[in-house]
Each structure stands twice: as C-alpha cells, then as structure tokens.
Design a protein around this motif. Sequence first.
Motif, PDB file in Angstrom:
ATOM      1  N   THR A 104       0.852  -1.184   0.000  1.00 37.63           N
ATOM      2  CA  THR A 104       0.000   0.000   0.000  1.00 37.63           C
ATOM      3  C   THR A 104       0.887   1.233   0.000  1.00 37.63           C
ATOM      4  OG1 THR A 104      -1.719  -1.185   1.219  1.00 37.63           O
ATOM      5  CG2 THR A 104      -1.822   1.227   1.238  1.00 37.63           C
ATOM      6  N   ILE A 105       0.651   2.106  -0.978  1.00 36.77           N
ATOM      7  CA  ILE A 105       1.419   3.344  -1.094  1.00 36.77           C
ATOM      8  C   ILE A 105       0.485   4.526  -0.876  1.00 36.77           C
ATOM      9  CG2 ILE A 105       2.873   4.776  -2.590  1.00 36.77           C
ATOM     10  CD1 ILE A 105       4.171   2.073  -1.862  1.00 36.77           C
ATOM     11  N   HIS A 106       0.827   5.359   0.084  1.00 36.50           N
ATOM     12  CA  HIS A 106       0.124   6.621   0.311  1.00 36.50           C
ATOM     13  C   HIS A 106       0.850   7.658  -0.534  1.00 36.50           C
ATOM     14  CE1 HIS A 106      -2.344   5.359   3.803  1.00 36.50           C
ATOM     15  NE2 HIS A 106      -1.397   4.428   3.862  1.00 36.50           N
ATOM     16  N   TRP A 107       0.237   8.011  -1.668  1.00 33.06           N
ATOM     17  CA  TRP A 107       0.830   8.960  -2.595  1.00 33.06           C
ATOM     18  C   TRP A 107       0.428  10.350  -2.136  1.00 33.06           C
ATOM     19  CZ3 TRP A 107       0.399   8.250  -8.608  1.00 33.06           C
ATOM     20  CH2 TRP A 107       1.267   9.135  -9.242  1.00 33.06           C
ATOM     21  N   ARG A 108       1.218  10.877  -1.271  1.00 34.57           N
ATOM     22  CA  ARG A 108       0.946  12.124  -0.559  1.00 34.57           C
ATOM     23  C   ARG A 108       0.710  13.306  -1.509  1.00 34.57           C
ATOM     24  NH1 ARG A 108       5.844  13.817   3.334  1.00 34.57           N
ATOM     25  NH2 ARG A 108       6.659  14.944   1.585  1.00 34.57           N
ATOM     26  N   GLN A 109       1.493  13.414  -2.567  1.00 31.31           N
ATOM     27  CA  GLN A 109       1.396  14.544  -3.484  1.00 31.31           C
ATOM     28  C   GLN A 109       0.096  14.533  -4.300  1.00 31.31           C
ATOM     29  OE1 GLN A 109       3.879  12.484  -3.060  1.00 31.31           O
ATOM     30  NE2 GLN A 109       5.728  13.641  -2.616  1.00 31.31           N
ATOM     31  N   LYS A 110      -0.469  13.365  -4.517  1.00 30.08           N
ATOM     32  CA  LYS A 110      -1.710  13.241  -5.285  1.00 30.08           C
ATOM     33  C   LYS A 110      -2.928  13.018  -4.396  1.00 30.08           C
ATOM     34  CE  LYS A 110       0.065  13.227  -9.500  1.00 30.08           C
ATOM     35  NZ  LYS A 110      -0.289  14.116 -10.564  1.00 30.08           N
ATOM     36  N   GLY A 111      -2.709  12.844  -3.093  1.00 26.57           N
ATOM     37  CA  GLY A 111      -3.818  12.596  -2.178  1.00 26.57           C
ATOM     38  C   GLY A 111      -4.504  11.264  -2.440  1.00 26.57           C
ATOM     39  N   ARG A 112      -3.722  10.268  -2.844  1.00 21.85           N
ATOM     40  CA  ARG A 112      -4.281   8.939  -3.179  1.00 21.85           C
ATOM     41  C   ARG A 112      -3.637   7.859  -2.318  1.00 21.85           C
ATOM     42  NH1 ARG A 112      -3.289   7.301  -9.076  1.00 21.85           N
ATOM     43  NH2 ARG A 112      -4.685   5.631  -8.434  1.00 21.85           N
ATOM     44  N   VAL A 113      -4.372   6.793  -2.127  1.00 26.14           N
ATOM     45  CA  VAL A 113      -3.841   5.591  -1.505  1.00 26.14           C
ATOM     46  C   VAL A 113      -4.050   4.466  -2.518  1.00 26.14           C
ATOM     47  CG1 VAL A 113      -4.019   3.950   0.401  1.00 26.14           C
ATOM     48  CG2 VAL A 113      -4.392   6.399   0.821  1.00 26.14           C
ATOM     49  N   LYS A 148       2.450  -2.231 -14.063  1.00 23.42           N
ATOM     50  CA  LYS A 148       1.767  -3.324 -14.764  1.00 23.42           C
ATOM     51  C   LYS A 148       0.286  -3.401 -14.384  1.00 23.42           C
ATOM     52  CE  LYS A 148       5.663  -6.519 -15.177  1.00 23.42           C
ATOM     53  NZ  LYS A 148       6.175  -7.803 -14.666  1.00 23.42           N
ATOM     54  N   GLN A 149      -0.012  -2.995 -13.147  1.00 21.47           N
ATOM     55  CA  GLN A 149      -1.383  -3.074 -12.646  1.00 21.47           C
ATOM     56  C   GLN A 149      -2.153  -1.768 -12.860  1.00 21.47           C
ATOM     57  OE1 GLN A 149      -1.832  -5.467  -8.946  1.00 21.47           O
ATOM     58  NE2 GLN A 149       0.414  -5.601  -8.989  1.00 21.47           N
ATOM     59  N   GLY A 150      -1.582  -0.865 -13.669  1.00 22.22           N
ATOM     60  CA  GLY A 150      -2.290   0.352 -14.057  1.00 22.22           C
ATOM     61  C   GLY A 150      -2.128   1.549 -13.150  1.00 22.22           C
ATOM     62  N   ASP A 151      -1.197   1.488 -12.217  1.00 22.08           N
ATOM     63  CA  ASP A 151      -0.975   2.607 -11.299  1.00 22.08           C
ATOM     64  C   ASP A 151       0.491   3.031 -11.295  1.00 22.08           C
ATOM     65  OD1 ASP A 151      -3.510   3.265 -10.090  1.00 22.08           O
ATOM     66  OD2 ASP A 151      -3.442   1.298  -9.119  1.00 22.08           O
ATOM     67  N   PRO A 152       0.904   3.795 -12.322  1.00 21.47           N
ATOM     68  CA  PRO A 152       2.289   4.267 -12.325  1.00 21.47           C
ATOM     69  C   PRO A 152       2.545   5.243 -11.189  1.00 21.47           C
ATOM     70  CG  PRO A 152       1.069   5.223 -14.158  1.00 21.47           C
ATOM     71  CD  PRO A 152       0.143   4.260 -13.472  1.00 21.47           C
ATOM     72  N   VAL A 161       8.985  -8.137   0.048  1.00 24.27           N
ATOM     73  CA  VAL A 161       9.375  -9.322   0.826  1.00 24.27           C
ATOM     74  C   VAL A 161       8.336  -9.650   1.884  1.00 24.27           C
ATOM     75  CG1 VAL A 161      11.853  -9.055   0.429  1.00 24.27           C
ATOM     76  CG2 VAL A 161      10.807  -7.933   2.397  1.00 24.27           C
ATOM     77  N   GLY A 162       7.302  -8.825   1.952  1.00 26.93           N
ATOM     78  CA  GLY A 162       6.212  -9.006   2.905  1.00 26.93           C
ATOM     79  C   GLY A 162       5.248  -7.856   2.741  1.00 26.93           C
ATOM     80  N   PRO A 163       4.179  -7.837   3.525  1.00 24.67           N
ATOM     81  CA  PRO A 163       3.240  -6.716   3.458  1.00 24.67           C
ATOM     82  C   PRO A 163       3.981  -5.400   3.736  1.00 24.67           C
ATOM     83  CG  PRO A 163       2.358  -8.478   4.814  1.00 24.67           C
ATOM     84  CD  PRO A 163       3.793  -8.825   4.526  1.00 24.67           C
ATOM     85  N   LEU A 164       3.571  -4.348   3.042  1.00 28.03           N
ATOM     86  CA  LEU A 164       4.262  -3.068   3.166  1.00 28.03           C
ATOM     87  C   LEU A 164       3.267  -1.918   3.074  1.00 28.03           C
ATOM     88  CD1 LEU A 164       7.064  -1.470   3.074  1.00 28.03           C
ATOM     89  CD2 LEU A 164       6.723  -1.446   0.600  1.00 28.03           C
ATOM     90  N   VAL A 165       3.452  -0.929   3.929  1.00 27.70           N
ATOM     91  CA  VAL A 165       2.730   0.337   3.841  1.00 27.70           C
ATOM     92  C   VAL A 165       3.801   1.419   3.833  1.00 27.70           C
ATOM     93  CG1 VAL A 165       1.092   1.920   4.928  1.00 27.70           C
ATOM     94  CG2 VAL A 165       0.739  -0.558   5.107  1.00 27.70           C
ATOM     95  N   ALA A 166       3.762   2.291   2.810  1.00 26.86           N
ATOM     96  CA  ALA A 166       4.761   3.348   2.693  1.00 26.86           C
ATOM     97  C   ALA A 166       4.112   4.614   2.165  1.00 26.86           C
ATOM     98  CB  ALA A 166       5.890   2.905   1.764  1.00 26.86           C
ATOM     99  N   GLU A 167       4.794   5.734   2.376  1.00 27.02           N
ATOM    100  CA  GLU A 167       4.297   7.030   1.922  1.00 27.02           C
ATOM    101  C   GLU A 167       5.341   7.673   1.026  1.00 27.02           C
ATOM    102  OE1 GLU A 167       2.173  10.596   4.199  1.00 27.02           O
ATOM    103  OE2 GLU A 167       4.304  10.459   4.687  1.00 27.02           O
ATOM    104  N   THR A 168       4.891   8.207  -0.121  1.00 30.78           N
ATOM    105  CA  THR A 168       5.817   8.892  -1.012  1.00 30.78           C
ATOM    106  C   THR A 168       6.391  10.116  -0.303  1.00 30.78           C
ATOM    107  OG1 THR A 168       4.078  10.224  -2.019  1.00 30.78           O
ATOM    108  CG2 THR A 168       4.637   8.141  -3.125  1.00 30.78           C
TER     109      THR A 168
END
Length: 126
Positions: free
Chosen positions: A7-16, A33-37, A85-92
């Motif tokens: 899960t990526i919190h794309w801070r600049q676009k206000g999207r998760v 590949k999954q449509g979310d560059p 390598v496992g579940p991940l949550v990160a923020e741009t």
Amino acid sequence: MRTHRVTIHWRQKGRVISHEVPEGEYILQSFEKQGDPLPFSCRNGCCTSCAVRIQQGELDQQEAMGLSRELRAKGYGLLCVARAVGPLVAETQDEDEVYDLQFGRHFGRGKITRDIPLEELETWKE
C-alpha cells in the motif's frame, strides 16, 4: 507465486493505492503493470524521485545506491529497486526533501577556495 499486499500513500496526489505484488518483483514495475504508475526518474536506484518512507513492513532494496545506509535505517526506500518481501505500507516523499537529507550536509557549507599559482593560470589561457 507468493504475493504481498503493498500500500502506497501517494501524498502529493492525495491517493492511496494498494496492490498484490509478487515476491521479488520491483514494486514500481508491478504497480505500473497493474495500471498505477508511481513517480520515478532513473529506474536505477540512483536518484530520489521514487523515494518513500516505510510506515509498516520492510522491503529488499539492495540496489538503492541513491540512499545512504543511514536513511535506509530510518525507513526510507526507493520503489524503483525495492522488492516486496512481505506486506508493506509506505508514503511517497518529496524528492528535494530526501535529496537534501541524503546530500545536504555536503552542500552549502561555506566557500570552497583554491589558490592557483600564476604559472598554472597562464597554461589555462592556451
């Protein structure tokens, strides 16, 4: 094939954005590949355009030359060369912010001077 929820919190676009990423696959590439560059520039782990700060989990980023060990230890990563390598949550992160954390201590710290002998200056004119 084993996958991990990233899960990526794309801070600049206000999207998760969240996707299952195959283990060992580059996260940036998998999201594309999954449509979310996601943001990137070099794709080589040398710049900080795709930098994130890990909130939960971990990633394999052995190829991240653009981040010091110190920043990696503080939870920063580069998605272009990061593997799930496992579940991940990160923020741009903001590229300039991470670049400054990485290199700021080396710049703007006073004048650099060099006394050049007159003889050497004369050779520059030729």
